[in-house]
Motif scaffolding. Structure first.
Motif, PDB file in Angstrom:
ATOM      1  N   SER A  12       2.716  11.861  -1.194  1.00 23.01           N
ATOM      2  CA  SER A  12       2.104  13.162  -0.929  1.00 23.01           C
ATOM      3  C   SER A  12       3.142  14.264  -0.972  1.00 23.01           C
ATOM      4  O   SER A  12       4.349  14.024  -0.768  1.00 23.01           O
ATOM      5  CB  SER A  12       1.417  13.161   0.439  1.00 23.01           C
ATOM      6  OG  SER A  12       0.353  12.240   0.462  1.00 23.01           O
ATOM      7  N   SER A  49      -2.140   7.189  -4.315  1.00 25.29           N
ATOM      8  CA  SER A  49      -2.566   6.483  -3.103  1.00 25.29           C
ATOM      9  C   SER A  49      -3.246   5.180  -3.498  1.00 25.29           C
ATOM     10  O   SER A  49      -4.069   5.167  -4.434  1.00 25.29           O
ATOM     11  CB  SER A  49      -3.518   7.352  -2.278  1.00 25.29           C
ATOM     12  OG  SER A  49      -3.904   6.695  -1.083  1.00 25.29           O
ATOM     13  N   GLY A  50      -2.885   4.071  -2.828  1.00 23.03           N
ATOM     14  CA  GLY A  50      -3.500   2.779  -3.113  1.00 23.03           C
ATOM     15  C   GLY A  50      -2.463   1.680  -3.170  1.00 23.03           C
ATOM     16  O   GLY A  50      -1.271   1.891  -2.901  1.00 23.03           O
ATOM     17  N   GLU A  51      -2.926   0.496  -3.527  1.00 25.49           N
ATOM     18  CA  GLU A  51      -2.026  -0.650  -3.601  1.00 25.49           C
ATOM     19  C   GLU A  51      -1.246  -0.604  -4.912  1.00 25.49           C
ATOM     20  O   GLU A  51      -1.789  -0.293  -5.968  1.00 25.49           O
ATOM     21  CB  GLU A  51      -2.811  -1.962  -3.505  1.00 25.49           C
ATOM     22  CG  GLU A  51      -1.916  -3.190  -3.386  1.00 25.49           C
ATOM     23  CD  GLU A  51      -2.686  -4.435  -3.047  1.00 25.49           C
ATOM     24  OE1 GLU A  51      -2.557  -5.414  -3.796  1.00 25.49           O
ATOM     25  OE2 GLU A  51      -3.430  -4.413  -2.037  1.00 25.49           O
ATOM     26  N   LYS A 108       0.268  19.298   4.320  1.00 31.24           N
ATOM     27  CA  LYS A 108       0.064  18.466   3.136  1.00 31.24           C
ATOM     28  C   LYS A 108      -0.804  19.236   2.153  1.00 31.24           C
ATOM     29  O   LYS A 108      -1.906  19.677   2.468  1.00 31.24           O
ATOM     30  CB  LYS A 108      -0.617  17.159   3.525  1.00 31.24           C
ATOM     31  CG  LYS A 108      -0.860  16.215   2.356  1.00 31.24           C
ATOM     32  CD  LYS A 108      -1.478  14.900   2.846  1.00 31.24           C
ATOM     33  CE  LYS A 108      -1.798  13.968   1.694  1.00 31.24           C
ATOM     34  NZ  LYS A 108      -2.364  12.673   2.168  1.00 31.24           N
ATOM     35  N   MET A 140       6.874   9.443   0.407  1.00 33.03           N
ATOM     36  CA  MET A 140       6.197   8.213   0.029  1.00 33.03           C
ATOM     37  C   MET A 140       6.183   7.267   1.230  1.00 33.03           C
ATOM     38  O   MET A 140       7.232   6.886   1.757  1.00 33.03           O
ATOM     39  CB  MET A 140       6.887   7.537  -1.153  1.00 33.03           C
ATOM     40  CG  MET A 140       6.181   6.245  -1.586  1.00 33.03           C
ATOM     41  SD  MET A 140       6.793   5.584  -3.131  1.00 33.03           S
ATOM     42  CE  MET A 140       8.400   5.011  -2.641  1.00 33.03           C
ATOM     43  N   ASN A 141       4.965   6.904   1.669  1.00 39.76           N
ATOM     44  CA  ASN A 141       4.779   5.926   2.732  1.00 39.76           C
ATOM     45  C   ASN A 141       4.296   4.621   2.111  1.00 39.76           C
ATOM     46  O   ASN A 141       3.391   4.615   1.267  1.00 39.76           O
ATOM     47  CB  ASN A 141       3.744   6.407   3.754  1.00 39.76           C
ATOM     48  CG  ASN A 141       4.342   7.393   4.735  1.00 39.76           C
ATOM     49  OD1 ASN A 141       5.189   7.029   5.544  1.00 39.76           O
ATOM     50  ND2 ASN A 141       3.907   8.665   4.643  1.00 39.76           N
ATOM     51  N   THR A 142       4.909   3.541   2.519  1.00 42.76           N
ATOM     52  CA  THR A 142       4.442   2.209   2.136  1.00 42.76           C
ATOM     53  C   THR A 142       4.055   1.460   3.405  1.00 42.76           C
ATOM     54  O   THR A 142       4.264   1.944   4.525  1.00 42.76           O
ATOM     55  CB  THR A 142       5.535   1.432   1.382  1.00 42.76           C
ATOM     56  OG1 THR A 142       6.545   1.043   2.308  1.00 42.76           O
ATOM     57  CG2 THR A 142       6.132   2.286   0.262  1.00 42.76           C
ATOM     58  N   ASP A 144       1.342   5.570  -0.407  1.00 42.58           N
ATOM     59  CA  ASP A 144       0.807   6.938  -0.402  1.00 42.58           C
ATOM     60  C   ASP A 144       1.972   7.885  -0.706  1.00 42.58           C
ATOM     61  O   ASP A 144       2.977   7.892   0.022  1.00 42.58           O
ATOM     62  CB  ASP A 144       0.202   7.294   0.955  1.00 42.58           C
ATOM     63  CG  ASP A 144      -0.340   8.720   0.965  1.00 42.58           C
ATOM     64  OD1 ASP A 144      -1.519   8.898   0.620  1.00 42.58           O
ATOM     65  OD2 ASP A 144       0.430   9.647   1.308  1.00 42.58           O
ATOM     66  N   THR A 186       0.861  -1.177   0.000  1.00 38.37           N
ATOM     67  CA  THR A 186       0.000   0.000   0.000  1.00 38.37           C
ATOM     68  C   THR A 186       0.903   1.235   0.000  1.00 38.37           C
ATOM     69  O   THR A 186       1.811   1.347   0.837  1.00 38.37           O
ATOM     70  CB  THR A 186      -0.908   0.010   1.232  1.00 38.37           C
ATOM     71  OG1 THR A 186      -1.729  -1.153   1.208  1.00 38.37           O
ATOM     72  CG2 THR A 186      -1.777   1.259   1.246  1.00 38.37           C
ATOM     73  N   THR A 240      -2.068  15.018  -2.684  1.00 33.90           N
ATOM     74  CA  THR A 240      -1.815  13.579  -2.733  1.00 33.90           C
ATOM     75  C   THR A 240      -1.461  13.220  -4.172  1.00 33.90           C
ATOM     76  O   THR A 240      -2.273  13.391  -5.084  1.00 33.90           O
ATOM     77  CB  THR A 240      -3.039  12.780  -2.280  1.00 33.90           C
ATOM     78  OG1 THR A 240      -3.321  13.111  -0.912  1.00 33.90           O
ATOM     79  CG2 THR A 240      -2.796  11.291  -2.392  1.00 33.90           C
TER      80      THR A 240
END
Length: 606
Positions: free
Chosen positions: A553, A567-569, A561, A591-593, A551, A549, A564
């Motif tokens: 931003s 965002s998503g898988e 912030k 980027m967050n996973t 995101d 997953t 975005t």
């Protein structure tokens, strides 16, 4: 927990990122600083235009008057390299003092002059310059209406000789030097007002014997003349005008050349024509001649040979100046088409008429000088040695010869900013990041910068090396400090083009942080394919090493912030997204996973 801590570090660092941008210099010089905002002021500048168009910094042409010499009622002037040393001198005559003289361009730059009197003839009106005796030195011929004479002053290794009389009992007006019969020796062409004679005097090669040859004997009031190959046959023709009858006449040479002439009366009531200048005004490779009047708005026209019996005249729409007594043809702006310079006695003006007729547009009128008392003669030459023609003129009532630039930018030229105080919490931790500027640079022009940084505004230290392109400052200037100053250099090798600076931005971190943020963290990576800093829309690229997953931003410098990106898988692979243009400043792309985080700092310039 690891991701949260790293995100906090990134946003903390970005929140403290700062920048300063200057987009306007119209407030002018005089502010050395320190200042906390450049606004529209600066410290000092050379020859630059900083206020004509706010938001534009350009080179300028120094159009100020440059005095050559004083003279007692100078009547006529020519730009010519009299001593053949490679720089342009001036030759002229003074009506009241009866002097015929030339003025040496002593340093070749038009700023130091030495006047040399050649000889005298009562109330000289016109001169012409040529090597009449083919000895390698230039001589001067002068005409006098009050003495009814034309005389020659010859120069040789021993200096100037006693004058030789070419013509007597000749109410001489304008004279020209030209090899009329093609024998390799310069002859003299002239007109007489009283007798109406249009003549040429043959130079026998010794320059001591002159035989008169009549072209016409009935142009009563003849005042102006010039020579050119008007029909393109390789033989010189003559144009002349009477300020009495208003006749404008072209004499086309026929075989035997110089001794047979076809007369073409082009005008019969042209009011007070007194000035003729030959030039290729339509750029077709064949001479034409222009004519101006000492009445009204100058009534400028130019004349073109079409066929044996046909000529055409062109009104120079847009070219206006009152009581024009002299004109000169010269391509002043390098566009390949001759312009006209004019001396307006009635308005005390020296004027440049820019040729735009070839574009189907009116001629443009530009003042070279105003308040030039009694502007009577005008010529052109490269007076300062910069490869660009300048304007030379004489002021009959003002008793002087002067010259002006009308093109040719002063180059290079520098502007130095005010010292900027950034007031960091810890000067030792400041990191100077980027410099960016927006510019327009036509071929042959450039805009470059150098910087100073310091802990003490009273001791800014040396300048950095010149910075040719916007970019990273890490290896360019000393890190740390509370003060910054820039200097910009505008330059051109094209006399008709100037660069333009629109803005400059400096970005820095008040505290030391890791701002690359592109190192892989738990299988994620983020970068900027278009480089950093960016301007306008830009691309963001990121890579996911395994299904996760995701995101992505964008955060502004306050940590808020604002967008975005994705965002998503996401499956393993590389991805790109376009970011629309943003206001200038520092941002973070994070980027967050599901397993970790990566970040990249991005700098947006104007």
């Amino acid at each position: 927990m690891k991701s949260a801590v790293l995100l906090s570090m990134v946003l903390f660092g970005i929140a403290l990122a700062e920048s300063e941008t200057q987009t306007d210099w119209s407030g002018g010089p005089g502010v050395s600083g320190p200042v906390t905002d450049w606004q529209n002021r600066f410290d000092v500048a050379g020859a630059m235009d900083w206020d004509t168009e706010p938001g534009q910094l350009k080179l300028i042409v120094d159009r100020s008057e440059n005095l050559i010499t004083s003279a007692d009622a100078p009547y006529y002037v020519i730009a010519v390299d009299m001593d053949q040393d490679g720089d342009m001198d001036a030759a002229g005559c003074s009506y009241n003092s009866s002097e015929v003289f030339w003025v040496e361009n002593a340093n070749g730059e038009g700023t130091a002059w030495t006047k040399r009197v050649v000889g005298s003839i009562a109330q000289p009106r016109f001169i012409a310059v040529a090597d009449f005796d083919n000895n390698g030195y230039r001589d001067i011929v002068a005409s006098s209406g009050s003495e009814d004479r034309i005389v020659l002053f010859r120069y040789g290794p021993g200096g100037w000789s006693t004058s030789t009389t070419i013509a007597t009992n000749f109410d001489a007006r304008q004279i020209r030097a030209e090899d009329i019969d093609g024998d390799g020796f310069s002859d003299v062409v002239g007109v007489s007002s009283y007798s109406g004679d249009v003549c040429w005097w043959k130079n026998d090669g010794t320059s001591t014997s002159w035989n008169i040859n009549y072209i016409d004997g009935a142009l009563i009031g003849a005042y102006a003349c010039d020579v050119g190959d008007y029909n393109g046959d390789g033989h010189p023709d003559v144009a002349a005008a009477s300020n009495n009858s208003g006749d404008v006449v072209a004499y086309v040479s026929q075989s035997p050349y110089g001794y047979s002439w076809s007369k073409h009366t082009l005008e019969t009531n042209y009011y007070n024509p007194v000035a003729i200048a030959t030039g290729d005004y339509d750029n077709d490779g064949i001479d034409e001649f222009a004519l101006a009047s000492a009445w009204g708005t100058g009534s400028l026209r130019w004349y073109k040979f079409l066929t044996t019996d046909a000529w055409t005249s062109h009104e120079m729409q847009g070219a206006e100046a009152q009581q024009i007594y002299d004109i000169s043809a010269q391509d002043m702006d390098g566009d390949g088409h001759p312009d006209i310079l004019a001396a307006s006695l009635g308005q005390n003006r020296v004027v440049w008429f820019k040729n735009r007729e070839y574009l189907g547009e009116p001629w443009e009128t530009f003042d070279v000088a105003t308040g030039f008392s009694g502007a009577l003669g005008v010529s052109s030459g490269d007076m300062d040695g910069d490869g660009v023609p300048d304007v030379l003129a004489c002021a009959y009532y003002g008793d002087k010869l002067s010259w002006w630039r009308v093109s040719g930018f002063t180059t290079p030229s520098l502007l130095t900013s005010s010292i900027l105080s950034i007031e960091p919490p810890d000067p030792n931790s400041v990191e100077w990041d980027y410099i960016h500027w927006s510019k327009t640079t036509p071929a042959g022009t450039s805009v470059i910068f150098r910087l100073k940084t310091s802990f003490d505004s009273g001791n800014m230290g040396p300048w950095s090396a010149w910075i040719n392109q916007p970019g990273d400052l890490a290896s360019v200037i000393s890190q740390g400090g509370s003060f910054l100053q820039y200097q910009v250099r505008l330059a051109t090798s094209n006399p008709n083009a100037t660069p333009s600076l629109k803005d400059v931005s400096i970005l820095w971190n008040p505290v030391s942080i890791e701002d690359e943020g592109s190192a892989q963290v738990d299988g994620a990576l983020i970068w900027l394919p278009m480089g950093n800093p960016v301007s306008g829309a830009f691309e963001v690229a990121y890579r996911v090493d395994w299904t996760s997953t995701v995101d992505v931003s964008l955060y502004d410098s306050s940590g808020r912030k604002i967008l975005t990106v994705a965002s998503g898988e996401a499956s393993p692979g590389e991805y790109t997204s376009m970011i629309e243009p943003l206001p200038a400043g520092a941002y973070a792309i994070v980027m967050n996973t599901s397993d970790g985080m990566a970040a990249r700092r991005v700098v947006v310039t104007p």
